[in-house]
Design a protein around this motif. Structure first.
Motif, PDB file in Angstrom:
ATOM      1  N   LEU A   6      38.687  40.987  42.782  1.00 14.00           N
ATOM      2  CA  LEU A   6      38.380  41.206  44.192  1.00 14.00           C
ATOM      3  C   LEU A   6      37.519  42.446  44.402  1.00 14.00           C
ATOM      4  O   LEU A   6      36.569  42.431  45.173  1.00 14.00           O
ATOM      5  CB  LEU A   6      39.672  41.315  45.001  1.00 14.00           C
ATOM      6  N   SER A   7      37.870  43.523  43.717  1.00 19.62           N
ATOM      7  CA  SER A   7      37.074  44.742  43.883  1.00 19.62           C
ATOM      8  C   SER A   7      35.690  44.592  43.268  1.00 19.62           C
ATOM      9  O   SER A   7      34.704  45.091  43.805  1.00 19.62           O
ATOM     10  CB  SER A   7      37.802  45.948  43.283  1.00 19.62           C
ATOM     11  N   GLY A   9      33.970  41.842  43.072  1.00 15.77           N
ATOM     12  CA  GLY A   9      33.170  40.984  43.949  1.00 15.77           C
ATOM     13  C   GLY A   9      32.531  41.770  45.076  1.00 15.77           C
ATOM     14  O   GLY A   9      31.367  41.585  45.407  1.00 15.77           O
ATOM     15  N   THR A  10      33.299  42.676  45.660  1.00 16.17           N
ATOM     16  CA  THR A  10      32.771  43.524  46.721  1.00 16.17           C
ATOM     17  C   THR A  10      31.699  44.465  46.185  1.00 16.17           C
ATOM     18  O   THR A  10      30.659  44.669  46.810  1.00 16.17           O
ATOM     19  CB  THR A  10      33.909  44.336  47.365  1.00 16.17           C
ATOM     20  N   LEU A  11      31.952  45.028  45.002  1.00 16.68           N
ATOM     21  CA  LEU A  11      30.979  45.943  44.403  1.00 16.68           C
ATOM     22  C   LEU A  11      29.679  45.234  44.030  1.00 16.68           C
ATOM     23  O   LEU A  11      28.602  45.799  44.171  1.00 16.68           O
ATOM     24  CB  LEU A  11      31.572  46.613  43.168  1.00 16.68           C
ATOM     25  N   ASP A  13      28.316  42.793  45.526  1.00 19.61           N
ATOM     26  CA  ASP A  13      27.542  42.578  46.750  1.00 19.61           C
ATOM     27  C   ASP A  13      26.776  43.834  47.141  1.00 19.61           C
ATOM     28  O   ASP A  13      25.672  43.758  47.672  1.00 19.61           O
ATOM     29  CB  ASP A  13      28.462  42.186  47.908  1.00 19.61           C
ATOM     30  N   ARG A  14      27.335  44.978  46.870  1.00 23.01           N
ATOM     31  CA  ARG A  14      26.714  46.241  47.288  1.00 23.01           C
ATOM     32  C   ARG A  14      25.818  46.866  46.223  1.00 23.01           C
ATOM     33  O   ARG A  14      24.761  47.390  46.540  1.00 23.01           O
ATOM     34  CB  ARG A  14      27.799  47.246  47.675  1.00 23.01           C
TER      35      ARG A  14
END
Length: 66
Positions: A6-7, A9-11, A13-14
């Motif tokens: 989960l972490s 995936g967010t990273l 994207d950024r």
């Protein structure tokens, strides 16, 4: 592994997939070295959690296959 995925995936994207994969590989290597040099069983057990969480960050997110 769920939290790592989960972490990551967010990273991704950024920051981009390449930098996240490199970061996860470095974190895994450092945590594995800490496991190898652990002076006590408690330190080994604590250090063993990090290599379990980080490899999930190097997997491609499900949205990458669309």
């Amino acid at each position: 592994m769920l939290l790592g995925a989960l972490s990551a995936g967010t990273l991704t994207d950024r920051a981009g997939r390449r930098s996240v994969i490199i970061g996860c590989t470095v974190a895994f290597s450092l945590a594995s070295a800490l496991c190898a040099a652990a002076p006590t069983l408690g330190v080994f057990g604590a250090a063993r959690l990090a290599p379990g969480a980080r490899p999930s960050g190097s997997a491609a997110p499900p949205s990458a296959s669309f």
